[in-house]
Design a protein around this motif. Structure first.
Motif, PDB file in Angstrom:
ATOM      1  N   GLU A 590      44.434  -7.218  49.400  1.00 39.65           N
ATOM      2  CA  GLU A 590      45.883  -7.161  49.587  1.00 39.65           C
ATOM      3  C   GLU A 590      46.282  -7.247  51.059  1.00 39.65           C
ATOM      4  OE1 GLU A 590      47.326  -3.626  47.796  1.00 39.65           O
ATOM      5  OE2 GLU A 590      46.932  -4.282  45.735  1.00 39.65           O
ATOM      6  N   GLN A 591      45.401  -6.799  51.955  1.00 41.14           N
ATOM      7  CA  GLN A 591      45.819  -6.618  53.343  1.00 41.14           C
ATOM      8  C   GLN A 591      45.402  -7.732  54.299  1.00 41.14           C
ATOM      9  OE1 GLN A 591      45.942  -2.508  54.929  1.00 41.14           O
ATOM     10  NE2 GLN A 591      44.628  -2.002  53.182  1.00 41.14           N
ATOM     11  N   VAL A 592      44.399  -8.518  53.933  1.00 40.99           N
ATOM     12  CA  VAL A 592      43.960  -9.583  54.841  1.00 40.99           C
ATOM     13  C   VAL A 592      44.092 -10.933  54.146  1.00 40.99           C
ATOM     14  CG1 VAL A 592      42.393  -8.042  56.069  1.00 40.99           C
ATOM     15  CG2 VAL A 592      41.540  -9.412  54.149  1.00 40.99           C
ATOM     16  N   PRO A 593      44.304 -12.002  54.898  1.00 38.54           N
ATOM     17  CA  PRO A 593      44.551 -13.315  54.287  1.00 38.54           C
ATOM     18  C   PRO A 593      43.298 -14.033  53.787  1.00 38.54           C
ATOM     19  CG  PRO A 593      44.704 -13.482  56.663  1.00 38.54           C
ATOM     20  CD  PRO A 593      44.548 -12.020  56.356  1.00 38.54           C
ATOM     21  N   ALA A 594      42.114 -13.625  54.259  1.00 37.96           N
ATOM     22  CA  ALA A 594      40.891 -14.330  53.868  1.00 37.96           C
ATOM     23  C   ALA A 594      39.754 -13.345  53.668  1.00 37.96           C
ATOM     24  CB  ALA A 594      40.508 -15.371  54.907  1.00 37.96           C
ATOM     25  N   VAL A 595      39.034 -13.519  52.541  1.00 43.13           N
ATOM     26  CA  VAL A 595      37.908 -12.637  52.212  1.00 43.13           C
ATOM     27  C   VAL A 595      36.756 -13.492  51.707  1.00 43.13           C
ATOM     28  CG1 VAL A 595      37.078 -10.732  50.796  1.00 43.13           C
ATOM     29  CG2 VAL A 595      39.449 -10.733  51.609  1.00 43.13           C
ATOM     30  N   MET A 596      35.571 -13.246  52.229  1.00 43.75           N
ATOM     31  CA  MET A 596      34.348 -13.949  51.804  1.00 43.75           C
ATOM     32  C   MET A 596      33.355 -12.929  51.251  1.00 43.75           C
ATOM     33  SD  MET A 596      33.051 -17.217  52.104  1.00 43.75           S
ATOM     34  CE  MET A 596      33.504 -17.920  53.707  1.00 43.75           C
ATOM     35  N   GLN A 597      32.905 -13.142  50.012  1.00 44.32           N
ATOM     36  CA  GLN A 597      31.836 -12.329  49.454  1.00 44.32           C
ATOM     37  C   GLN A 597      30.514 -12.900  49.934  1.00 44.32           C
ATOM     38  OE1 GLN A 597      31.764  -9.483  47.822  1.00 44.32           O
ATOM     39  NE2 GLN A 597      29.556  -9.473  47.533  1.00 44.32           N
ATOM     40  N   ALA A 598      29.770 -12.099  50.719  1.00 39.93           N
ATOM     41  CA  ALA A 598      28.553 -12.611  51.361  1.00 39.93           C
ATOM     42  C   ALA A 598      27.270 -11.987  50.815  1.00 39.93           C
ATOM     43  CB  ALA A 598      28.627 -12.411  52.875  1.00 39.93           C
ATOM     44  N   TRP A 599      27.370 -11.083  49.834  1.00 41.02           N
ATOM     45  CA  TRP A 599      26.175 -10.490  49.235  1.00 41.02           C
ATOM     46  C   TRP A 599      25.199 -10.018  50.313  1.00 41.02           C
ATOM     47  CZ3 TRP A 599      27.605  -9.705  44.484  1.00 41.02           C
ATOM     48  CH2 TRP A 599      28.378 -10.643  43.798  1.00 41.02           C
ATOM     49  N   PHE A 600      23.883  -9.998  49.998  1.00 44.94           N
ATOM     50  CA  PHE A 600      22.820  -9.801  50.991  1.00 44.94           C
ATOM     51  C   PHE A 600      22.112 -11.149  51.096  1.00 44.94           C
ATOM     52  CE2 PHE A 600      22.580  -5.246  49.176  1.00 44.94           C
ATOM     53  CZ  PHE A 600      23.639  -4.840  49.968  1.00 44.94           C
ATOM     54  N   LEU A 601      22.285 -11.818  52.221  1.00 42.80           N
ATOM     55  CA  LEU A 601      21.956 -13.230  52.330  1.00 42.80           C
ATOM     56  C   LEU A 601      20.567 -13.530  52.878  1.00 42.80           C
ATOM     57  CD1 LEU A 601      25.370 -14.618  53.637  1.00 42.80           C
ATOM     58  CD2 LEU A 601      24.494 -14.618  51.293  1.00 42.80           C
ATOM     59  N   GLY A 602      19.756 -12.510  53.128  1.00 45.28           N
ATOM     60  CA  GLY A 602      18.411 -12.771  53.619  1.00 45.28           C
ATOM     61  C   GLY A 602      18.364 -12.941  55.127  1.00 45.28           C
TER      62      GLY A 602
END
Length: 784
Positions: A590-602
């Motif tokens: 709700e508060q930021v315009p961009a969100v990336m789900q990055a998991w645990f990427l190694g």
């Protein structure tokens, strides 16, 4: 020379000839003959074995290896004392057995591991009566759990790629890194369907949908095992985990009972196992959970009636670690360790892992007549066949130079980067906030507990290199912009999944960190938040005194306060979320315009995230699991039954925060012209569904086109929709492509009221689109 002497010589020569011929014949029919089939060789070897030698083939040692290692080195004299009849399996010979080894699961270098594996094999081949090599198993969930091994994204991240070719490429590397160090069997892939993300092992799974898990699971099996009856030196035997219902335990607690009906068990939770069995998987590990009131390891209906008879599985069944012991200490089905072994064996377990507990007493039951030697022979034959298929008898040793040069090499690292790049899922991007323009930023602040961490996830060791987002940012852009950093909050007292007890950092300790972060953020033009979880917050609960599951999906320990105070500054702000499970991030979204789900990427986390931030790569991931709004919204999987999800009172939203299959791109795609080759399909027919997709954005990108099917009316209630096809396509700006799916009867079938696998005539809705929520639909009628 008289006639008698002549006759004696002739007879002698004939005897010599017959003896020579019989010897040659025996050699030709011997288990050492590479030209025979694995089955023929196994039968011949079995005929030469004593009962004691047979039973030892069903045993394994892990911690028990310390009995024949002396100050970290393999000791053949000790091994001869403890294992006079050999042994079937050893766990993780790449581990450093030295008493001063640092940390849990401390491992040797690739070269040292290969040398030690060779020493172990040399003993069993040269110092035991029949020279039967030992089968060595290793962990390889997303890279071998060993020093210097390449670390790839956790499976829930890799599944977000929806890319079978990429998954195959990743696990082909894992197979080689394991085999080159002397391993033969990998305890992977995990094909559990996860339906409760509170479960700490969610990161180990590939999502909530059986069709997606099946396709990616088969890709892993083929990558591990390759093709052909005999596996070459680049491949290992795969082990499906964990047979039964592991991914929807009561309350999300690891190993808790699974209250799932038989129809759902077969159609959902065992579907990936069936497809991987059809692909030729060599091993299956049983789940800890009980099913239908019986622990899975003691469940003859599950392991014999369903797995062997119904599903047609012919390979090896191994226990999960200490599951036989759990009969006595956890499940409380018997007070006797001896009876525990008997119960597991009679129910269908072939090998007890990781150390012998109950199986060491099987010989007694054979002598008492409670177990026939024919039952033992059946199991041992399976074990020997696998050893022959893996080439243990023909080429048991590995090259330490090859191990040293290949493990963690640059080519493998390049694939790890590609996997990390395709594992990220763009959840929100209002007004094309991302990617950032690196030429317009003078000062950037990385804020949050994960900004300067490269989180590998569980079942990982230390790769040759790893890099955090902050490190990658400084390396690539410190000459173009000022880089600021603040931790903001600290989550746990340790950053590791291994300690028995893990605690949150006291909340008040983070007040000063939040204040510092706000002051640093004030100096920046752009702020990037790094929030979420870590490898210690949610993990495998590996024992009664080592919990790992969570009752909440909330951002913990002041993260929401940090977000609110940073956003209040009014500066351009976006966020990356690292976690091994879906989190309740509604407040953040709700508060930021961009969100990336990055998991645990190694190990390549930092480079992948920074390149996504500045548009050097275009995210293409799609969610393999639904993001619920809160833990109270569980279960949240998309394929619910029509009577479910009626809604909540007081206007509270029952819909997911983000649906299964969802994911944005830096470009846009347009779907059009959904069509079907025929609106009618006979029960012995096949039809084709097509859709046109066009990249209408301003950059190249990839889209995962998804097909869902609903049986409109059926004698047994069916889900509102089920994934039955997907294809990932790469399109340049303005480029179009037609994507086609074939619909066969198998995609429309289900278990009817009498548990028969059938297709009922009637109407079906075919849906195609970019997620389980965003679809176009068309009708299909199935006739007799």
């Amino acid at each position: 020379m008289n006639k008698k002497e002549d006759m004696r010589i002739i007879v002698l020569l004939q005897c010599i000839l017959l003896l020579t011929m019989s010897t040659v014949y025996a050699q030709n029919r011997s288990f050492k003959n590479k030209n025979l089939s694995p089955e023929e060789r196994a039968i011949d070897l079995l005929s030469k074995m004593t009962l004691e030698e047979k039973i030892m083939q069903m045993q394994c040692l892990w911690r028990g290896k310390s009995d024949f290692f002396d100050t970290g080195k393999f000791n053949a004299q000790s091994a001869a004392k403890f294992l006079p009849n050999g042994i079937g399996s050893l766990a993780r010979t790449n581990e450093d057995m030295h008493p001063d080894a640092i940390g849990p699961h401390a491992t040797l270098s690739p070269r040292e591991g290969a040398i030690q594996s060779n020493q172990v094999q040399k003993f069993f081949i040269e110092e035991t009566r029949l020279g039967i090599p030992v089968l060595i198993h290793e962990e390889g969930l997303h890279g071998q759990q060993a020093q210097d091994a390449t670390s790839f994204p956790v499976p829930i991240g890799l599944a977000s790629s929806w890319n079978e070719d990429l998954v195959h490429e990743v696990y082909s590397i894992v197979a080689k890194e394991i085999r080159y160090r002397g391993g033969h069997q990998v305890l992977a892939p995990v094909v559990d369907v996860v339906r409760d993300p509170r479960w700490g092992r969610t990161e180990e799974c590939m999502g909530e949908d059986p069709f997606l898990v099946s396709r990616l699971g088969v890709a892993q099996v083929k990558a591990y095992q390759g093709k052909g009856v005999y596996l070459d030196e680049d491949h290992v035997g795969a082990t499906l985990k964990h047979f039964g219902v592991h991914g929807q335990p009561e309350g999300g607690h690891n190993t808790a009972p699974s209250f799932i009906d038989e129809r759902t068990t077969l159609e959902v939770f065992l579907k990936p196992f069936q497809d991987c069995i059809d692909a030729g998987v060599m091993n299956i590990m049983v789940t800890y959970n009980e099913l239908w009131g019986i622990p899975a390891h003691a469940n003859e209906k599950l392991l014999k009636n369903i797995l062997r008879d119904k599903m047609g599985y012919e390979g090896i069944v191994v226990s999960d670690y200490y599951a036989i012991e759990n009969f006595v200490k956890v499940d409380l089905v018997t007070p006797s360790e001896s009876e525990a072994g008997y119960l597991g064996f009679k129910s269908g377990v072939d090998i007890e892992l990781p150390d012998y507990f109950g199986f060491q007493n099987l010989e007694t039951y054979v002598k008492e007549g409670k177990i026939s030697e024919a039952e033992i022979d059946e199991v041992v034959t399976r074990i020997l066949i696998e050893k022959f298929r893996l080439g243990l008898f023909d080429n048991p040793y590995v090259d330490p130079d090859r191990a040293e040069n290949f493990v963690g090499c640059q080519k493998n690292r390049d694939v790890a980067y590609k996997a990390a790049a395709e594992s990220m899922v763009l959840l929100k991007n209002d007004n094309k906030f991302l990617p950032l323009d690196k030429n317009e930023i003078k000062t950037i602040a990385f804020i949050g507990p994960n900004a300067d961490r490269c989180i590998l996830g569980g079942y990982a060791s230390e790769p040759k290199q790893r890099i955090s987002p902050l490190q990658a940012l400084k390396e690539k852009y410190s000459d173009k912009m000022d880089v600021l950093y603040a931790e903001g909050v600290r989550l746990t007292d340790v950053n590791s999944p291994f300690p028995e007890v893990i605690r949150l950092v006291p909340r008040e300790d983070n007040d000063a960190r939040i204040t510092e972060a706000v002051e640093i953020a004030k100096k920046a033009d752009v702020i990037v938040l790094f929030v979420g979880s870590n490898e210690a917050v949610a993990r495998e609960a590996y024992g009664p005194t080592a919990p790992g599951d969570m009752p909440t999906l909330d951002l913990l320990n002041g993260q929401n306060e940090l977000i609110e105070k940073i956003v209040a500054l009014g500066k351009p702000t976006c966020a990356f979320v690292n976690s091994g499970q879906p989190l309740s991030i509604g407040n953040l979204v709700e508060q930021v315009p961009a969100v990336m789900q990055a998991w645990f990427l190694g190990q390549e986390t930092g480079y992948a995230i920074v390149d996504a931030l500045f548009g050097e790569l275009n995210p293409s991931g799609k969610l393999p699991i639904t993001f619920p709004r809160s833990a109270g919204h569980i279960p949240a999987h998309y394929s619910y039954k029509p009577s479910a999800r009626r809604g909540y009172n007081l206007g509270l939203d029952a819909s997911p925060l983000f649906p299964f299959g969802y994911g944005l791109s830096y470009t846009s795609f347009e779907y059009s012209n959904l069509r079907i080759s025929s609106n009618e399909m006979q029960k012995d027919g096949t039809i084709e569904v097509s859709v046109d997709i066009k990249n209408i954005g301003d950059r190249e990108g990839a889209e995962v086109v998804q097909m869902y099917i609903r049986d409109d009316y059926s004698s047994v209630t069916r889900p509102v929709k089920e994934l039955k096809g997907f294809e990932k396509v790469w399109l340049k700006q303005g480029e179009s492509q037609t994507v086609k799916f074939s619909i066969t009867l198998e995609l429309l079938a289900f278990y009817d009221v009498d548990m028969n696998w059938i297709v009922e005539p009637g109407d079906f809705t075919i849906m195609v689109g970019s997620s389980s929520r965003d679809v176009k639909s068309i009708k299909l009628s199935v006739t007799e």
